[in-house]
Motif scaffolding. Structure first.
Motif, PDB file in Angstrom:
ATOM      1  N   LYS A   6       0.787  -1.311   0.086  1.00 49.29           N
ATOM      2  CA  LYS A   6      -0.204   0.059  -0.036  1.00 49.29           C
ATOM      3  C   LYS A   6       0.961   1.451  -0.002  1.00 49.29           C
ATOM      4  O   LYS A   6       0.430   2.333  -0.511  1.00 49.29           O
ATOM      5  CB  LYS A   6      -0.996   0.090   1.222  1.00 49.29           C
ATOM      6  N   THR A   7       2.140   1.179   0.480  1.00 50.32           N
ATOM      7  CA  THR A   7       2.798   2.311   0.833  1.00 50.32           C
ATOM      8  C   THR A   7       4.040   2.676  -0.027  1.00 50.32           C
ATOM      9  O   THR A   7       4.554   3.662  -0.147  1.00 50.32           O
ATOM     10  CB  THR A   7       2.944   2.458   2.496  1.00 50.32           C
ATOM     11  N   ARG A   8       4.742   1.476  -0.525  1.00 60.10           N
ATOM     12  CA  ARG A   8       6.027   1.622  -0.946  1.00 60.10           C
ATOM     13  C   ARG A   8       6.136   0.791  -2.222  1.00 60.10           C
ATOM     14  O   ARG A   8       5.394  -0.362  -2.318  1.00 60.10           O
ATOM     15  CB  ARG A   8       7.010   1.077   0.071  1.00 60.10           C
ATOM     16  N   ARG A   9       7.202   1.232  -3.190  1.00 60.16           N
ATOM     17  CA  ARG A   9       7.390   0.595  -4.425  1.00 60.16           C
ATOM     18  C   ARG A   9       8.204  -0.652  -3.983  1.00 60.16           C
ATOM     19  O   ARG A   9       8.744  -0.751  -2.953  1.00 60.16           O
ATOM     20  CB  ARG A   9       7.960   1.244  -5.236  1.00 60.16           C
ATOM     21  N   ASP A  10       7.957  -1.904  -4.720  1.00 61.36           N
ATOM     22  CA  ASP A  10       8.729  -3.152  -4.089  1.00 61.36           C
ATOM     23  C   ASP A  10      10.303  -2.776  -4.450  1.00 61.36           C
ATOM     24  O   ASP A  10      10.897  -3.685  -3.604  1.00 61.36           O
ATOM     25  CB  ASP A  10       8.213  -4.396  -5.190  1.00 61.36           C
ATOM     26  N   GLU A  11      10.818  -1.982  -5.251  1.00 62.10           N
ATOM     27  CA  GLU A  11      12.280  -2.154  -5.243  1.00 62.10           C
ATOM     28  C   GLU A  11      12.880  -1.322  -3.992  1.00 62.10           C
ATOM     29  O   GLU A  11      13.838  -1.233  -3.735  1.00 62.10           O
ATOM     30  CB  GLU A  11      12.552  -1.240  -6.430  1.00 62.10           C
ATOM     31  N   GLU A  12      11.820  -0.809  -3.291  1.00 61.09           N
ATOM     32  CA  GLU A  12      12.132  -0.064  -1.947  1.00 61.09           C
ATOM     33  C   GLU A  12      12.419  -1.109  -0.726  1.00 61.09           C
ATOM     34  O   GLU A  12      12.573  -0.884   0.435  1.00 61.09           O
ATOM     35  CB  GLU A  12      11.188   0.935  -1.606  1.00 61.09           C
ATOM     36  N   TRP A  13      11.875  -2.381  -1.183  1.00 64.17           N
ATOM     37  CA  TRP A  13      11.559  -3.432   0.017  1.00 64.17           C
ATOM     38  C   TRP A  13      13.030  -3.734   0.514  1.00 64.17           C
ATOM     39  O   TRP A  13      13.851  -3.964  -0.428  1.00 64.17           O
ATOM     40  CB  TRP A  13      10.674  -4.297  -0.288  1.00 64.17           C
TER      41      TRP A  13
END
Length: 623
Positions: free
Chosen positions: A454-461
């Protein structure tokens, strides 16, 4: 008087709101009188507000031993768990025996295909030494008429109330009757037990576990059978390096979509997936592939329906209904309930060679408030547990007995606790006063991933962030083993993810009703809960205090606030109080997916929450 013969009965749906010891048709006035009589006798009845003293490890162990000794059996838990060999319908020589616990009955009859549904042909006899224990034998023509797959029921004449039909609690197989839209018990002796797991395979313990609902294995948009699941799934699971398969939804349930959360029997597999022999063959195939089979079992409660388990196994009153699922909750203070539950564990270990169990809803069982409003901070948690009226000592005692039995019968078995509150001593041994589980299953990672989506792009995980989320319970209970998962069954009970919904309304039918908004909000909340969603209603308090309580699966938050002669000022106070309580509850149970405001009176509260970034819907009622 003996009832007249009849054809197989057509039954109407019955409201089970206050069904107690099989008294389905007793008025509220009679039930109130019986409750007063029980209270005068000093019998324990768990209610909100009743003081439950805090028990230390030594007292837990002592009270557990006292509970086992209260059955008067020399063989202890092991002998008690063999009750499944006596209760229910069993072959005996050239005939059959039947036994069932049915309190508050004046006459009981075993009726079915075997006697052409003659209600008077086969009466049962109540034991003079054990009131409520009814038994009988079938011989001659009745025995000859009982065939595998033959339907049978109990016809009961209660001491108080109308006569009624019931499904035997110890039934091992069911069929669905289209005319009545109900499940019916059928006689089904197991022809072949499952093969046991090779001893070498038990050493792998619970390294990697594959959780699966066997009916979902098929990719053709239809339910798969046990046989199909064995052919398609097991070789792939073994090849992928898993050491065990966790089977969910295998037990017979009223609603297939509940995925095993609301069973109608703890001794029967789902007839929609196959026969007991099919399930036995599935387990044998898994064992030949060196896979352990862990069964997910619901010992917190069961379906609330006419063709489900009888009322004497459950507590009475709204407090004995699950706020999350609407299931009826077991009464662990009742010895016959304990007998039924521990016998089901022994049944699956003896007859199907099950290697372990995942206990669903442990949080529902150990708290008097069923795991709701438990603090997440460790210090606050310790303070919470030290106060009275927080722990269900009878439920804790039962879990200790269950794990002690499993260890005694099958020491290499695995037990998993589906417990989300970080309850202390969950994985501590029973000898030390703990619940006795091997590992705690956590759903922290699925919840965290949904928040990330909901809150962040997957590359930011970050991988470390995901690992930390999976092992979050270790921060509070570092000595416990944790079973992490990418997804859990609770998020898959309905076709889409269940929503957590907060409703704001100044009136409901169960608190203060003033007009047409009350029935709309109450019925809408009930319908959303029935569809699998979690619903909380924030409304005016009916007693001047702020408190919460579940009603038919919906959580009602009654909020107190300052009243005023100025109606506008009073509504402002109400809305401010609603927002404050909402934020408090949000801190306890996590964020809501949507806030639904009903009518103009709660408009200021909705506006405040929307300004705080909450997703809001507003309905203006024309009342």
């Amino acid at each position: 008087p003996a009832p007249a013969a009849t054809e197989e009965p057509l039954r109407e749906h019955i409201d089970m709101a206050r069904a107690g010891s099989l008294m389905h048709f007793v008025s509220n006035e009679v039930l109130d009188a019986l409750d007063r009589e029980e209270a005068e006798k000093g019998h324990h009845k768990l209610e909100l507000g009743v003081s439950e003293p805090v028990e230390g490890p030594e007292k837990r162990i002592m009270h557990m031993q006292d509970a086992v000794e209260s059955f008067g059996l020399g063989g202890g838990l092991k002998e008690l768990s063999e009750s499944y060999k006596k209760f229910g319908l069993h072959a005996s020589g050239s005939g059959y025996t039947f036994c069932e616990y049915i309190p508050e009955a004046s006459a009981v009859f075993l009726v079915g295909d075997f006697n052409n549904w003659d209600r008077a042909a086969n009466p049962l006899v109540e034991s003079p030494k054990q009131p409520g224990l009814w038994s009988g034998t079938l011989s001659g023509p009745a025995a000859a008429g009982l065939k595998k797959g033959g339907k049978h029921k109990l016809f009961i004449q209660p001491v108080i109330g109308q006569e009624y039909w019931a499904v035997p609690a110890w039934t091992t197989h069911y069929t669905y009757t289209e005319d009545t839209k109900l499940l019916d018990a059928v006689y089904w002796p197991l022809e072949k037990k499952a093969e046991k797991l090779a001893k070498a395979a038990t050493d792998k313990a619970y390294e990697r576990i594959y959780e699966c609902h066997l009916g979902l294995v098929s990719g053709e948009g239809k339910k798969a059978s046990f046989t199909e699941a064995g052919d398609m799934l097991l070789p792939r699971v073994a090849k992928m390096g898993y050491s065990a398969i966790l089977v969910i939804g295998a037990l017979e349930c009223k609603e297939y979509s509940s995925i095993g959360q609301q069973p109608v029997s703890l001794f029967a597999v789902s007839h929609q997936l196959g026969t007991p022999e099919d399930f036995s063959a599935f387990i044998s195939k898994a064992h030949r592939l060196d896979l352990q089979v862990i069964l997910s079992i619901a010992h917190d409660g069961a379906a609330c329906c006419e063709d489900g388990l009888p009322g004497q196994l459950f507590g009475t009153g709204e407090h004995y209904f699950s706020a999350a699922t609407g299931a009826r909750l077991f009464d662990y203070a009742n010895n016959e309930t304990i007998r039924y539950l521990v016998s089901s564990l022994r049944f699956w270990m003896d007859e199907f060679a099950i290697d372990g169990f995942r206990f669903q809803g442990v949080s529902e069982m150990v708290y008097t408030h069923h795991g709701m409003w438990v603090p997440k901070d460790k210090d606050e948690m310790d303070e919470f547990l030290a106060s009275e009226n927080k722990l269900n000592n009878h439920g804790i005692r039962y879990l200790m007995m269950a794990n002690a039995l499993i260890r005694e019968v099958k020491p290499a078995s695995i037990t998993i606790a589906d417990e989300f509150t970080s309850f202390p001593s969950t994985c501590q041994s029973v000898k030390e006063g703990g619940l006795g589980f091997d590992v705690r299953q956590t759903s922290a990672l699925p919840s965290h991933i949904r928040q990330l989506l909901k809150t962040r792009r997957d590359e930011e995980w970050g991988m470390q962030e995901l690992v930390d989320a999976a092992l979050l319970p270790k921060t509070m209970r570092p000595d416990e083993k944790v079973l992490g998962c990418m997804e859990n069954v609770e998020n898959c009970v309905v076709g889409r993810r269940p929503l957590k919904i907060a409703m704001l309304s100044w009136e409901t039918l169960h608190t203060i009703a003033a007009g047409g908004v009350a029935p709309h909000v109450t019925e809408l909340a009930g319908a959303l809960h029935a569809a699998g969603h979690q619903v909380h209603i924030f409304t005016r308090s009916s007693n001047g205090t702020t408190w919460e309580h579940p009603i038919w699966g919906v959580t009602y938050h009654e909020v107190a606030f300052p009243t005023s002669a100025d109606f506008v000022r009073e509504i402002e106070n109400m809305c401010s109080a609603f927002v404050g309580r909402y934020l408090y509850v949000e801190g306890c149970v996590g964020g809501f997916d949507i806030v639904h405001g009903h009518d103009w009176l709660v408009g200021p509260a909705v506006s405040q929450l929307q300004a705080m970034g909450r997703r809001c819907v507003f309905t203006m009622h024309s009342t």
